[in-house]
Design a protein around this motif. Sequence first.
Motif, mmCIF file in Angstrom:
data_model
loop_
_atom_site.group_PDB
_atom_site.id
_atom_site.type_symbol
_atom_site.label_atom_id
_atom_site.label_comp_id
_atom_site.label_asym_id
_atom_site.label_seq_id
_atom_site.Cartn_x
_atom_site.Cartn_y
_atom_site.Cartn_z
ATOM 1 N N ASP A 1 -30.959 -32.609 30.989
ATOM 2 C CA ASP A 1 -30.252 -32.204 29.769
ATOM 3 C C ASP A 1 -29.048 -31.384 30.216
ATOM 4 N N SER A 2 -28.393 -30.683 29.300
ATOM 5 C CA SER A 2 -27.143 -30.011 29.691
ATOM 6 C C SER A 2 -27.408 -28.843 30.641
ATOM 7 N N ARG A 3 -28.692 -28.458 30.754
ATOM 8 C CA ARG A 3 -28.951 -27.291 31.596
ATOM 9 C C ARG A 3 -29.703 -27.580 32.892
ATOM 10 N N HIS A 4 -30.624 -28.528 32.836
ATOM 11 C CA HIS A 4 -31.492 -28.729 33.997
ATOM 12 C C HIS A 4 -31.740 -30.208 34.278
ATOM 13 N N THR A 5 -32.196 -30.473 35.513
ATOM 14 C CA THR A 5 -32.640 -31.815 35.895
ATOM 15 C C THR A 5 -34.038 -31.706 36.486
ATOM 16 N N VAL A 6 -34.960 -32.550 35.952
ATOM 17 C CA VAL A 6 -36.297 -32.584 36.558
ATOM 18 C C VAL A 6 -36.558 -33.980 37.111
ATOM 19 N N TYR A 7 -37.492 -34.063 38.050
ATOM 20 C CA TYR A 7 -37.668 -35.348 38.723
ATOM 21 C C TYR A 7 -39.045 -35.518 39.328
ATOM 22 N N SER A 8 -39.418 -36.787 39.449
ATOM 23 C CA SER A 8 -40.587 -37.117 40.256
ATOM 24 C C SER A 8 -40.324 -38.457 40.928
ATOM 25 N N TYR B 1 -42.421 -30.739 36.390
ATOM 26 C CA TYR B 1 -41.807 -31.571 37.430
ATOM 27 C C TYR B 1 -40.781 -30.744 38.212
ATOM 28 N N ARG B 2 -40.537 -31.159 39.418
ATOM 29 C CA ARG B 2 -39.638 -30.415 40.305
ATOM 30 C C ARG B 2 -38.216 -30.400 39.757
ATOM 31 N N GLU B 3 -37.535 -29.301 39.892
ATOM 32 C CA GLU B 3 -36.142 -29.231 39.454
ATOM 33 C C GLU B 3 -35.211 -29.678 40.583
ATOM 34 N N LEU B 4 -34.166 -30.354 40.181
ATOM 35 C CA LEU B 4 -33.131 -30.797 41.135
ATOM 36 C C LEU B 4 -31.800 -30.192 40.739
#
Lengths: 334, 334
Positions: B41-48, B71-74
């Motif tokens: 989103d405009s503030r964060h990125t999560v990933y797996s 989930y892990r933040e990138l």
Amino acid sequence: MNISLIGIGNVGKRVLEIIRDAQSGLRERSGESIKVISASDSRHTVYSENGMDVSRVLEAKSRGDIRKSGYRELVFDEIFSLKTEAIVDVASATPDGIAGRDLYLKAFGAGKDIVTANKSPLALHWEQIMDECKQAGRRIRFESTVAGGVPLFNLRDFSIIPSEVLQFRGVVSSSVNIILNDIINGRSFESSVEYAIKQGIAETNYHDDTLGLDAARKTVILANALFGTNLTLNDIQYEGVEGNMDKVSSLKGKGGLYRVVSSIRKEGSRTSVFSGIEEIGEKDPLRALGNESLGYTMRTDMNGEVLVVGLEDTPLETASGVVNDIALLAKTRA
Amino acid sequence: MNISLIGIGNVGKRVLEIIRDAQSGLRERSGESIKVISASDSRHTVYSENGMDVSRVLEAKSRGDIRKSGYRELVFDEIFSLKTEAIVDVASATPDGIAGRDLYLKAFGAGKDIVTANKSPLALHWEQIMDECKQAGRRIRFESTVAGGVPLFNLRDFSIIPSEVLQFRGVVSSSVNIILNDIINGRSFESSVEYAIKQGIAETNYHDDTLGLDAARKTVILANALFGTNLTLNDIQYEGVEGNMDKVSSLKGKGGLYRVVSSIRKEGSRTSVFSGIEEIGEKDPLRALGNESLGYTMRTDMNGEVLVVGLEDTPLETASGVVNDIALLAKTRA
């Protein structure tokens, strides 16, 4: 994309013309040229290993014998061993669909995909054709079996992939609707049929149209393809004009708009299927169809309700649907 | 099909919901599952690495912070080095389209395809984006940039492959048309805009809609994609409601139906392009559009004239267009 074409009548001629005239656009948009390796009419098959100049075939056909193209003649059954990827069936079909079915099964067995504009094989032998297609790892496309060239099965397969179809309502046969309209407007059955035959709208053997059989076949294909049923023509309720004159006569002077509509709807785990006369009310999206347009509305779970109308219905649009199917086989090759 | 999703607003949330709810249909009809490897989103990125459970992302988003998914933040820029095949852009765009353009070029450079619902990059940087896409051997799909979820570019690419498009006329923007209608029916400009904002139809910064800019951007994309032009927003004539009140006021009480229409037409080697107010006459196929429908008519050389109307226009249909684009990338992989 190397093909064998079967049928060089009204639609088949235009298939060849489109392949000739739209060659560069087709190549650009599907990534491949379409080469006609063999072409068959009801009497002969001609062929060239590297693809024929379709103008020569068309010209010979107009002179009454495709062998005058100068291309080598084949026995029909040799088309299964040619180096082609698809067989395109736009021949006139037998009502029992058996010849078509057998052709498709043989093609699948020979490693070839099918493009068809013929309704009977699919309306009567759907399950067998689809099973053997799948088992052979082949593909069959049939856009032009229903509603001429109006985007329908291709729209379903490529434009609303996330959706399940919940309801379909469509006017997918011209002839019966033109005759129905004429009768409601005061003509007799006989005179409407005569007029439709003269206009080239109905066939000399018009009963398939007037009994509602043609529309019913299309309705079966729609139900099977869009709703996952395995129906045949014998499983559904349908009506037309012939044998239904009490109902048709009762509509005269009411001022409503009536059409033979294919209506298919999910009702829980059941699928209700009907092909028959319905009133098209003032607020009905199908009201957008003119007297000679074909079209439908499709209600889906993810793409809302979509209305699609083909404002023209001639052999050109039907042929373009066939050529589009050929191009799709090229474009989506695994 | 492994994707990175950018944007979890009105459309982005529904993209995730469709991927969750239509998973089996998508797999069946496109041949592959869609896995969301990262979401921003405009503030964060999560990933797996193996794909996220989208329900967890949606739930965390509803609690105000996608990191609560566990989930892990990138760092955002790391998405270009993930093992994904496509980046899906449904974030809110800057009007100059530069951030979007740079994102797409970077994605192509990293060997990734693009699916976007953002107009500005394509309306202002079409030529550069398409050139670099082609050079990198990548693909870009953009169904939902125009007319919400109404099948349009996908219909062109998969249902009328043999045809050249000769003319396009469409109502492709809701907001400006709802406001135009309100004013003609007697409301003031200010009150119409206020009402549209309250209904969630227009944005608080409504000028893009009322000036006709939103419709004009869509018109540019239509011309470029359907007619092969390389136009930008600065090349075309357009009008809206704001700054055009003399014309709008003159339509009051005339009893006609008026819409902001995208009109594009081949005239010999020229392509004429206009986005502005037109009267929709009694016989006009666009008459089939209700007050809140989007749709168009497309005249072609081989497929006749086709009318397509989306009877609903909500974020669900727009999101379904986005998911369809992702599925098409899977289905047509070379």
